[in-house]
Write an enzyme that holds these catalytic residues in place. Sequence first.
Site, PDB file in Angstrom:
ATOM      1  N   THR B  93      58.861  38.410  28.327  1.00  0.00           N
ATOM      2  CA  THR B  93      57.955  39.597  28.820  1.00  0.00           C
ATOM      3  C   THR B  93      56.492  39.077  28.251  1.00  0.00           C
ATOM      4  OG1 THR B  93      59.620  41.470  28.309  1.00  0.00           O
ATOM      5  CG2 THR B  93      57.486  41.886  28.570  1.00  0.00           C
ATOM      6  N   LYS B 169      58.116  44.400  35.063  1.00  0.00           N
ATOM      7  CA  LYS B 169      58.790  44.560  33.638  1.00  0.00           C
ATOM      8  C   LYS B 169      57.707  45.383  32.922  1.00  0.00           C
ATOM      9  CE  LYS B 169      61.074  43.743  29.830  1.00  0.00           C
ATOM     10  NZ  LYS B 169      62.134  44.243  29.356  1.00  0.00           N
ATOM     11  N   LYS B 238      53.103  46.315  21.485  1.00  0.00           N
ATOM     12  CA  LYS B 238      52.859  45.046  21.863  1.00  0.00           C
ATOM     13  C   LYS B 238      52.971  45.481  23.644  1.00  0.00           C
ATOM     14  CE  LYS B 238      55.262  42.119  23.544  1.00  0.00           C
ATOM     15  NZ  LYS B 238      56.419  40.842  23.907  1.00  0.00           N
TER      16      LYS B 238
END
Lengths: 295, 295, 295, 295
Positions: B93, B169, B238
């Site tokens: 990711t 994603k 994050k």
Amino acid sequence: MKVGFLGLGAMGAAMATNLLKAGHEVTVWNRSPAATQPLAALGAAVAPTPAEATHGDAVLSMLANDDAVRGVILDDGVLGAMAPGTVHVNHATVSVALAKELARMHAARGVDYVAAPVFGRPDVAAAGKLNILAAGEMHAIERVRPLLDAMGGRVWPLGEAPERANVAKIAGNFMLAAAIESMAEASALVRAHGVGAADFLDVMTTTLFAAPAYQGYAKLIATQRFKPAGFALPLGYKDVGLALRAGEAARVPLPFAGVLRDSLLEALADGDEDVDWSVLSQVAARRARLDERGC
Amino acid sequence: MKVGFLGLGAMGAAMATNLLKAGHEVTVWNRSPAATQPLAALGAAVAPTPAEATHGDAVLSMLANDDAVRGVILDDGVLGAMAPGTVHVNHATVSVALAKELARMHAARGVDYVAAPVFGRPDVAAAGKLNILAAGEMHAIERVRPLLDAMGGRVWPLGEAPERANVAKIAGNFMLAAAIESMAEASALVRAHGVGAADFLDVMTTTLFAAPAYQGYAKLIATQRFKPAGFALPLGYKDVGLALRAGEAARVPLPFAGVLRDSLLEALADGDEDVDWSVLSQVAARRARLDERGC
Amino acid sequence: MKVGFLGLGAMGAAMATNLLKAGHEVTVWNRSPAATQPLAALGAAVAPTPAEATHGDAVLSMLANDDAVRGVILDDGVLGAMAPGTVHVNHATVSVALAKELARMHAARGVDYVAAPVFGRPDVAAAGKLNILAAGEMHAIERVRPLLDAMGGRVWPLGEAPERANVAKIAGNFMLAAAIESMAEASALVRAHGVGAADFLDVMTTTLFAAPAYQGYAKLIATQRFKPAGFALPLGYKDVGLALRAGEAARVPLPFAGVLRDSLLEALADGDEDVDWSVLSQVAARRARLDERGC
Amino acid sequence: MKVGFLGLGAMGAAMATNLLKAGHEVTVWNRSPAATQPLAALGAAVAPTPAEATHGDAVLSMLANDDAVRGVILDDGVLGAMAPGTVHVNHATVSVALAKELARMHAARGVDYVAAPVFGRPDVAAAGKLNILAAGEMHAIERVRPLLDAMGGRVWPLGEAPERANVAKIAGNFMLAAAIESMAEASALVRAHGVGAADFLDVMTTTLFAAPAYQGYAKLIATQRFKPAGFALPLGYKDVGLALRAGEAARVPLPFAGVLRDSLLEALADGDEDVDWSVLSQVAARRARLDERGC
């Protein structure tokens, strides 16, 4: 059982129909009398005033909002007309404040009071599969249990204080609004980077978010078809307002609800009230000028 | 096929295991060598450096974040070591910005590049049921399709520009965070009015929100058990940051993401990073002082 | 002129005193009679009921909020007691909705109505330096101009629709709340990086923000002294709520007001209502756990 | 004193001019050489590279942002060229992270480092009236004090850690952005209720908000003239981003900054970057569709 049913909108009509089908003796009332005819054809008695529908074991009401509940139950004399021992089952999505006030007033009159808001649209109501949140004295809930079973797929008891069922309903509708907004923002983000909203939402609602709430609204967002409204924008705004007021009363900050309030208000500022509240996705797209940019 | 696999965390190890089980010839590498042993026991070759794992038909990498990807793929020479015609499948990711940069650099070297981030936790990876988002040249995706099929329950093609899989994603993880926050706020609201969070979430996740994303986190919120972390708070922070930066790059305002940023930051200010990101529910409850008030 | 004055809180008492000093003939009324004594000592007549203070050229009222205005002006019969041609000057900060309703009701009775909310604390009122926003029929404002001049440093005419003065007052108080929150967040940020809030606010309020609104609240924020309250937290919450409702009525999203609502609500959840609304700075510091971290 | 001055934008040129006028011996450098001519005409020496402007007692730099500072001070060799004992005074608004990094690097080289960001526009700089925030070793600040006094109306010492001056500057700019947004929302609210923005802002900025920050921007908001830009939208977005990142580094939630980020991003999505950041008022008005509604 012998029951009165007040309020024959799309939801109420379907619920009263299921009571009749289950063999209960139902007297119906509706502000506009035309809606009583299909029920009469199924065997319902029709009362000319709401107070005259109160002479059974229970009175069920499915009214639009706080004002309608006040108007019918208090101003039109329904509460005064119910004999002690009657159970009033209030299916409306009302404010926590009104829920508490009604509980006090019913107790003062010796009338049992059950708050029983529902999750489910008219087609679910017609199928007798509503999810019914129920709060009130245990014995009162038990007395009307056959009625609730006739209308619902499942009854969820939430304790004795009636407002508990209402706050749960309000919190649930807030979660729906948040689900729409999160799909709206996520779709705007992927569109701006070249991924179609339909493709993205297809992935999400087939996998992690494979739930009715997401699948239904994803379709509306992907196709940008907001008419006819399944749940109209002003109702959504009202329900987010109920969450904010319930938060205010109990001093619970709700930052997502604050964002939802502003986004719904921006949609309302467009002037077209007759759209589904998933029009939130249009607001998110417009903030980023996606259409102008050809995304 | 003959493949290299870089990065054997809980996810990578499970994915590489499934490749071995499907009969592929796998060379593994991991920063800390201990993690390579179970794979070696299943027949994997072990490379002492990542560059030495690149001599097959494809290289798959499952690294933690932008920095790890830069470190291994660029600084450690993986990109330089791959022969033209090799396919690099990047499961991490990463940010949209890095995704675009990697696409350019691979193209310049004549190496095919497929972005293939996944949805699913280690147990899902072990079961070979990951949902794999895949973007890249069609022919490259087709070449590695047997590998993806060995690891995933389903592959979702999202076009030729690799960053599309990454933005999807990122948007999906944003939706997860929003789902947690909406349950957190709704639970705080009902608790303040006397309804247990467990009771409320049970209703919601059995009905409208009967989806894996909600059911898993509802359990953590209802029991207030945030350790061990399924998805650690700093990772959640994050990922919301990746959404905000992707929004910044494409000029897409994301008000829910802004709220999430602040709520996660408030959780981080508590000083304990080793908790699940559903600790957001504790932040919501604390804003309303629910524990002090005995709710 | 011969005038009645209703409501002798700290503000009202100072305003009525200035009317007396300017030579006007004043009849005062206050819910709790003790407050009338200092005014009587200065020559005011004392009315036992509000309706009995209405027999002059004008009636001025300085009441706490919507409920108090409704109670005194409508329920206690002040509106009914005023003779046609009297001017009612309403100094209260009321909702836009009530402002419109009062305008209609006064017009129906032939009584002139001037909305005249003020900016300024009791010491400013005592000095006769209030800033008075005034909206209503021009001739009515002109008739009471000598009264306004006796109480205010400056009168700001805002048109003929009375609610205009109220919305301006509400918007002004919203700007005050926003100023406090912006100092609160900025101070938390610099404190976390080693700069004292007092040092930082000293720079800002001596330079770019050298205005009364900033200088007064900066002192409270720098010293963290929130008692006694200059403007109490619940009043601040009420006024931000008036802004949100005025926004709702006219469909104006107000994202800053949404943040303020939640921050004030978080302060209220602490349980101590008897603090100045600049306690917002404590909320901002606590979100970042600054005290626990020794900042 | 003998000094180098790097960066002759509108601000830097005015500052260097004041140094020359005060009798200092100044060597200037600018990326584009044309800007050096007016300074040369006043007696400045011109260096062909930034490193060649470093051979005096002090080097002052006024560069646009983090990238420009890195490019000139680090990549172009300014830091390496300064002799131990030189004082580098950095006037740029840079991130807290870069401020800390520069402090470490200067210390390692034995070069004194003073962070000295300023408040004030080019006309204020030309008048020698800048407010200069200064942080660094006391003795270093004292050595350059004659230079600072030549450029500023007042120097505000903020301690020895250089980043303190930067975080104060960043927090100050955040307060400016919040002041604009609060005027923008308040103006939208009053306009929707019939009060002109100019009338409302006139009241506020003559009374409670009679400060330069408010008066300047109120004029732009009232007239909706956003060109030419006094402070360009992308710079405002950058500075709010610096606040968010400083908050992230120290774990300080900043909800107002989150709202500002989204509102500025919405303005940027319009595609015109060459506007003043008070264009925020247009965003607020458009959310409420005020123009379409004729408000």
